[in-house]
Design a protein around this motif. Sequence first.
Motif, PDB file in Angstrom:
ATOM      1  N   ASP A 203       6.612 -58.507 -17.895  1.00 16.92           N
ATOM      2  CA  ASP A 203       6.855 -57.279 -18.049  1.00 16.92           C
ATOM      3  C   ASP A 203       6.933 -56.619 -16.802  1.00 16.92           C
ATOM      4  O   ASP A 203       7.137 -55.143 -16.938  1.00 16.92           O
ATOM      5  CB  ASP A 203       5.262 -56.677 -18.842  1.00 16.92           C
ATOM      6  CG  ASP A 203       5.338 -57.308 -20.101  1.00 16.92           C
ATOM      7  OD1 ASP A 203       6.158 -57.187 -21.038  1.00 16.92           O
ATOM      8  OD2 ASP A 203       4.123 -57.652 -20.553  1.00 16.92           O
ATOM      9  N   TRP A 205       9.482 -55.640 -14.834  1.00 17.28           N
ATOM     10  CA  TRP A 205      10.799 -55.194 -14.977  1.00 17.28           C
ATOM     11  C   TRP A 205      10.971 -53.605 -14.310  1.00 17.28           C
ATOM     12  O   TRP A 205      10.201 -52.593 -14.639  1.00 17.28           O
ATOM     13  CB  TRP A 205      11.491 -55.144 -16.133  1.00 17.28           C
ATOM     14  CG  TRP A 205      13.139 -55.105 -16.188  1.00 17.28           C
ATOM     15  CD1 TRP A 205      13.658 -53.746 -16.334  1.00 17.28           C
ATOM     16  CD2 TRP A 205      13.897 -55.697 -15.804  1.00 17.28           C
ATOM     17  NE1 TRP A 205      14.985 -53.737 -16.115  1.00 17.28           N
ATOM     18  CE2 TRP A 205      15.334 -55.171 -15.818  1.00 17.28           C
ATOM     19  CE3 TRP A 205      14.238 -57.287 -15.592  1.00 17.28           C
ATOM     20  CZ2 TRP A 205      16.414 -55.862 -15.620  1.00 17.28           C
ATOM     21  CZ3 TRP A 205      15.306 -57.772 -15.172  1.00 17.28           C
ATOM     22  CH2 TRP A 205      16.511 -56.969 -15.451  1.00 17.28           C
ATOM     23  N   GLU A 206      11.864 -53.721 -13.380  1.00 16.87           N
ATOM     24  CA  GLU A 206      12.315 -52.269 -12.763  1.00 16.87           C
ATOM     25  C   GLU A 206      13.814 -52.358 -12.565  1.00 16.87           C
ATOM     26  O   GLU A 206      14.185 -53.295 -12.255  1.00 16.87           O
ATOM     27  CB  GLU A 206      11.644 -52.235 -11.582  1.00 16.87           C
ATOM     28  CG  GLU A 206      10.179 -51.837 -11.417  1.00 16.87           C
ATOM     29  CD  GLU A 206       9.641 -51.407 -10.175  1.00 16.87           C
ATOM     30  OE1 GLU A 206      10.381 -51.178  -9.225  1.00 16.87           O
ATOM     31  OE2 GLU A 206       8.228 -51.387  -9.954  1.00 16.87           O
ATOM     32  N   GLY A 339      10.265 -57.720 -23.396  1.00 16.90           N
ATOM     33  CA  GLY A 339       9.848 -58.112 -21.854  1.00 16.90           C
ATOM     34  C   GLY A 339      10.963 -59.625 -21.687  1.00 16.90           C
ATOM     35  O   GLY A 339      11.826 -59.638 -22.133  1.00 16.90           O
ATOM     36  N   TYR A 354      15.659 -59.779 -20.122  1.00 20.09           N
ATOM     37  CA  TYR A 354      14.533 -58.760 -20.326  1.00 20.09           C
ATOM     38  C   TYR A 354      15.064 -57.874 -21.339  1.00 20.09           C
ATOM     39  O   TYR A 354      16.065 -57.311 -21.448  1.00 20.09           O
ATOM     40  CB  TYR A 354      14.572 -57.873 -18.905  1.00 20.09           C
ATOM     41  CG  TYR A 354      13.405 -56.856 -19.184  1.00 20.09           C
ATOM     42  CD1 TYR A 354      12.253 -57.085 -19.156  1.00 20.09           C
ATOM     43  CD2 TYR A 354      13.963 -55.604 -19.666  1.00 20.09           C
ATOM     44  CE1 TYR A 354      10.974 -56.355 -19.480  1.00 20.09           C
ATOM     45  CE2 TYR A 354      12.860 -54.450 -19.761  1.00 20.09           C
ATOM     46  CZ  TYR A 354      11.291 -54.989 -19.700  1.00 20.09           C
ATOM     47  OH  TYR A 354      10.452 -53.784 -20.039  1.00 20.09           O
ATOM     48  N   SER A 356      14.201 -54.785 -23.938  1.00 20.29           N
ATOM     49  CA  SER A 356      13.532 -53.381 -24.198  1.00 20.29           C
ATOM     50  C   SER A 356      13.761 -52.768 -25.627  1.00 20.29           C
ATOM     51  O   SER A 356      14.663 -53.433 -26.357  1.00 20.29           O
ATOM     52  CB  SER A 356      14.154 -52.539 -23.070  1.00 20.29           C
ATOM     53  OG  SER A 356      13.555 -51.354 -23.106  1.00 20.29           O
ATOM     54  N   THR A 493       5.388 -51.032 -19.354  1.00 23.99           N
ATOM     55  CA  THR A 493       6.765 -51.249 -19.855  1.00 23.99           C
ATOM     56  C   THR A 493       7.017 -51.841 -21.347  1.00 23.99           C
ATOM     57  O   THR A 493       7.283 -51.192 -22.078  1.00 23.99           O
ATOM     58  CB  THR A 493       7.683 -52.489 -19.069  1.00 23.99           C
ATOM     59  OG1 THR A 493       6.923 -53.514 -18.925  1.00 23.99           O
ATOM     60  CG2 THR A 493       7.785 -51.898 -17.633  1.00 23.99           C
ATOM     61  N   HIS A 496       5.506 -48.668 -23.535  1.00 25.06           N
ATOM     62  CA  HIS A 496       6.777 -47.853 -23.724  1.00 25.06           C
ATOM     63  C   HIS A 496       7.575 -48.399 -24.694  1.00 25.06           C
ATOM     64  O   HIS A 496       7.908 -47.529 -25.625  1.00 25.06           O
ATOM     65  CB  HIS A 496       7.458 -47.650 -22.109  1.00 25.06           C
ATOM     66  CG  HIS A 496       8.440 -46.727 -22.310  1.00 25.06           C
ATOM     67  ND1 HIS A 496       8.502 -45.349 -22.540  1.00 25.06           N
ATOM     68  CD2 HIS A 496       9.907 -47.148 -22.239  1.00 25.06           C
ATOM     69  CE1 HIS A 496       9.826 -44.793 -22.705  1.00 25.06           C
ATOM     70  NE2 HIS A 496      10.617 -45.841 -22.504  1.00 25.06           N
ATOM     71  N   SER A 497       8.001 -49.535 -24.773  1.00 22.77           N
ATOM     72  CA  SER A 497       8.779 -49.980 -25.609  1.00 22.77           C
ATOM     73  C   SER A 497       8.145 -49.724 -27.123  1.00 22.77           C
ATOM     74  O   SER A 497       9.015 -49.400 -27.948  1.00 22.77           O
ATOM     75  CB  SER A 497       8.926 -51.510 -25.387  1.00 22.77           C
ATOM     76  OG  SER A 497       9.984 -51.766 -24.643  1.00 22.77           O
TER      77      SER A 497
END
Length: 587
Positions: A203, A205-206, A339, A354, A356, A493, A496-497
């Motif tokens: 998770d 990820w940026e 993720g 990744y 989302s 992350t 948020h999903s």
Amino acid sequence: MKWNKKLAVILFSGIIAITATACGGSGGGADDAHTYSVWLYNAQDSSYYTDYAENPALQYLLGKEWNGEKISLEFLVPPLGSQQNNFETMMTSGDFPTMMMNTVADAAPKMYESEMILDITELVETYMPNYSALLASNQELRNKSVFHIDGEDRTLALYIANENAPYHYTGMVYRRDWIAKYGTNPVTGEAFSGGYTDPENVDSWEDNVVFPSGGTDPVYISDWEWMFEIFTKAQEELGITDSYCTSIYYTGYDWSGGLTGSFGESDMVWYKGSDGTVKYGGDSDSTRAYFQCLNKWYENGWLDPDFNERTGDMFYSIDATSVRQGKVGMWQGLESDLGGRLDLKDGGYTEGIYVSACAWPINDVYGTESCKNVEPWCTSASASLVGPGFFIMEGAEEKDLATLLTFLDYLYSEEGSVIRSLGLNTEQLAEVDSDFYEKYGLSQGAYTIGEDGRYALDSILSSDSGGLTVAVNVDKLPGVELVGSVDYGYAPTYEHSMDLWLQHENQGQLWGSDALNNMSSEDSKTVSDALTKVLNYMELHAYEFIKGIKDIDDDKEWNTWCTMLGKMNYQKIIDILQPYVDEYPDL
């Protein structure tokens, strides 16, 4: 017995797909009167155990006495792919289990009048004080469990009661890593960048992705089509020649909410408008705009060319092979897809993936102005306080139902709901003759109590994709599902999903609502028959507009579609539904 196969098909059509196989028993020393069979539509991940009798939390519970008796449970779960045949065979033969799981909102009165399920009103009032208290305090739970029949309130079902509104289990997802790698900023034209800050954290990820609508998440149909262009580029550069950008359910639409709800305040069938009136949308400008959109996607090569042939795939698992191989850009997925959970780290197309989530889009491209820039009205997303239900079946009178319901009521208590939702603590684990928890690193139990007073899942479970978490609890049984009092340890992350799947709450989709749940048997049959007739026609012809076999922009072709639907007298159904929607306005 007043039963027929057609009703079996109608009831089964609303049941969520079975995803696992198991058949077994649990408990020991129980006589026939205290051995109960339970039909489930799914089981745990079979990689952990294939027999639910091996569930350690269940072993703990069945090691206790209930109402002074030891009990045993036998679980019946059809093999994957044979669910409907198994269901219909069971119903037509009358060879019922003691208890059956059910997810069809309006099934109870039909099945009661067909002498298939029992009236458990007195049993609940006498032996289930916890469930009775919930019925008194939770109107949504009461509307689904208690029915007014022949002038009396009758409790016909036991429903899972969610402590708080939970996240939805499915929604649209996309390969954000492809957007970051192959896309460019829609304003500056600069290449995006992104990646994992911790290669071991799925998770972490940026990226600096920005969509044409200006934000970091897709909002509009135009955002989706921008992504499809990037997916196409990614597939070309990766040498993927046997795939597409996204797919849809084989019928060409999801009548129970989804993308069809993105084209104005409408739906493919009957729905509730913002003014509270029941309407029919199959022949609306919104439905035409939906077909125009899907036809464009098909013509551009963005849409799965074989969608209408995937009749065996569930709506949340279409062409799973291509998805798992990393060849598809967008699909309707599950929490376990989010993720980097699909990365097999084998050098294939999922390397570095990744995934989302995204909300259902707002249409800003197709149809009339009334179809554009309207928040999705009829969606499949819900934040219900009620989960699936359970029936006590006809023939179960031979069993000691007082003892069974005493056991089940414990799962609605504070202590029982923790075991049901989370699993065992250290002290309880010591009473179970099983090394399952220890085998998977949970020797101290499934949870602890955090400083904030909430239950905190063990880190092994909070980072799990879902299989082990379910294998250590007994959430396949009725009871209270803990939500707000649990710290699941979700990464920002990931959370948020999950939030995006609930961004557009259902406002008009009626199926599964309390209004339909409380229809009379006669009205329910009339509505079900009409729905089946309408869906059968649309299933035969919707794909023709999508694939361009019929021209959706040709008024003559469209008017033929509308005329045929009009002949099915959908106004009669509107007249039947309106009083119920007036009485039960909340969806």
